[in-house]
Motif scaffolding. Sequence first.
Motif, PDB file in Angstrom:
ATOM      1  N   GLU A   1      -1.588   9.619   3.829  1.00  0.00           N
ATOM      2  CA  GLU A   1      -1.954   8.275   3.367  1.00  0.00           C
ATOM      3  C   GLU A   1      -1.074   7.224   4.035  1.00  0.00           C
ATOM      4  O   GLU A   1      -1.549   6.162   4.458  1.00  0.00           O
ATOM      5  N   ALA A   2       0.221   7.519   4.128  1.00  0.00           N
ATOM      6  CA  ALA A   2       1.138   6.569   4.767  1.00  0.00           C
ATOM      7  C   ALA A   2       0.771   6.358   6.226  1.00  0.00           C
ATOM      8  O   ALA A   2       0.792   5.230   6.732  1.00  0.00           O
ATOM      9  N   ALA A   3       0.434   7.448   6.916  1.00  0.00           N
ATOM     10  CA  ALA A   3       0.064   7.332   8.331  1.00  0.00           C
ATOM     11  C   ALA A   3      -1.174   6.462   8.499  1.00  0.00           C
ATOM     12  O   ALA A   3      -1.239   5.622   9.409  1.00  0.00           O
TER      13      ALA A   3
ATOM     14  N   LEU B   1       3.313  16.461  -0.625  1.00  0.00           N
ATOM     15  CA  LEU B   1       3.969  15.662   0.411  1.00  0.00           C
ATOM     16  C   LEU B   1       3.054  15.422   1.606  1.00  0.00           C
ATOM     17  O   LEU B   1       3.015  14.316   2.152  1.00  0.00           O
ATOM     18  N   ALA B   2       2.313  16.445   2.025  1.00  0.00           N
ATOM     19  CA  ALA B   2       1.431  16.276   3.177  1.00  0.00           C
ATOM     20  C   ALA B   2       0.396  15.180   2.933  1.00  0.00           C
ATOM     21  O   ALA B   2       0.089  14.386   3.825  1.00  0.00           O
ATOM     22  N   GLU B   3      -0.137  15.120   1.712  1.00  0.00           N
ATOM     23  CA  GLU B   3      -1.125  14.086   1.396  1.00  0.00           C
ATOM     24  C   GLU B   3      -0.486  12.705   1.348  1.00  0.00           C
ATOM     25  O   GLU B   3      -1.075  11.713   1.767  1.00  0.00           O
TER      26      GLU B   3
ATOM     27  N   GLU C   1       0.829  -1.206   0.000  1.00  0.00           N
ATOM     28  CA  GLU C   1       0.000   0.000   0.000  1.00  0.00           C
ATOM     29  C   GLU C   1       0.861   1.253   0.000  1.00  0.00           C
ATOM     30  O   GLU C   1       0.538   2.242  -0.673  1.00  0.00           O
ATOM     31  N   LEU C   2       1.966   1.241   0.746  1.00  0.00           N
ATOM     32  CA  LEU C   2       2.864   2.392   0.743  1.00  0.00           C
ATOM     33  C   LEU C   2       3.451   2.608  -0.647  1.00  0.00           C
ATOM     34  O   LEU C   2       3.571   3.746  -1.115  1.00  0.00           O
ATOM     35  N   ALA C   3       3.813   1.521  -1.317  1.00  0.00           N
ATOM     36  CA  ALA C   3       4.405   1.629  -2.647  1.00  0.00           C
ATOM     37  C   ALA C   3       3.407   2.145  -3.676  1.00  0.00           C
ATOM     38  O   ALA C   3       3.806   2.688  -4.712  1.00  0.00           O
TER      39      ALA C   3
END
Length: 207
Positions: free
Chosen positions: A100-102, A94-96, A84-86
Motif C-alpha cells: 500500500e505504501a509503495a 507487513l507485505a500488504e 495516506e501513509l498514516a
Amino acid sequence: MRDMTPPETGKRRAPAMSPEQRRDMIVRAAIPLVIAHGSSVTTRQIAQAAGIGEGTIFRVFADKDELLQACVAEALSPGNSLAELASIDLGLPLAERLAEAADVLRAHLDRIGAVIGALHTTGGRTRTERPAGGPLPERDDRGMTATRDAVAELFAPERESLRLPPEQLAQLFLGLLLTHPDDEPDTAALVYVFLHGALTHDHDPDD
C-alpha cells in the motif's frame, strides 16, 4: 388567520472562503489542466474548472506564472501522501502494508513527474530549475524525512523481528522506489524481494 411567517428568500449562502482556501481550491482545479496542457493552459480554463470568474484568480495570484508555481509546489508537497501513509492499517501483514505504501508513493512521484514534465515540455519554468547564472535552489529534506518516518512506522509492529532499525529499513525501501528503472517491477514483486531477498527459496548458498 393569515400566516405571518416571512417567505424564505432562498438558500443560505455558504461561508466565504479565506484567501488561502481559495488559493488551494484554484490549485486543485488547475493541476489536472496543467498536466494536460502544460504552461499553455489559460486562466480562463482554470476558472471554468474551478467554477469561478477569471478575475477571482487574480485576487489571490499575481499572475498565471505564480499560479503555475503554486501547482508545482502542491505537486511536490508530501502532505497528501503522508496522510495516506498514516491511514494504512497496522493490523495488516507487513507485505500488504508496504505494498500500500509503495502504491501511495508511486502515485505521488507520478503526479510530480506529470506536472513538472508538462511544464518543461511546453516551455514553462519550475522552481526546481537553476536560474540562469544563479545557484541551484536549496534542497529541502523535510518532506523526505517526514516520508521516511511515516514509512518507518509501518515496520514498527515487527520491530523485534527486524534485522535493522525501522528508520534504516524505511530509507532502503524508499531508495528502491526512487530508482525508477525502465523495467520497474510491479509492487508485489518489489515488496517480496525487499522482504525476502533476491534468491529463490530452493537456492542452496553452498552450491
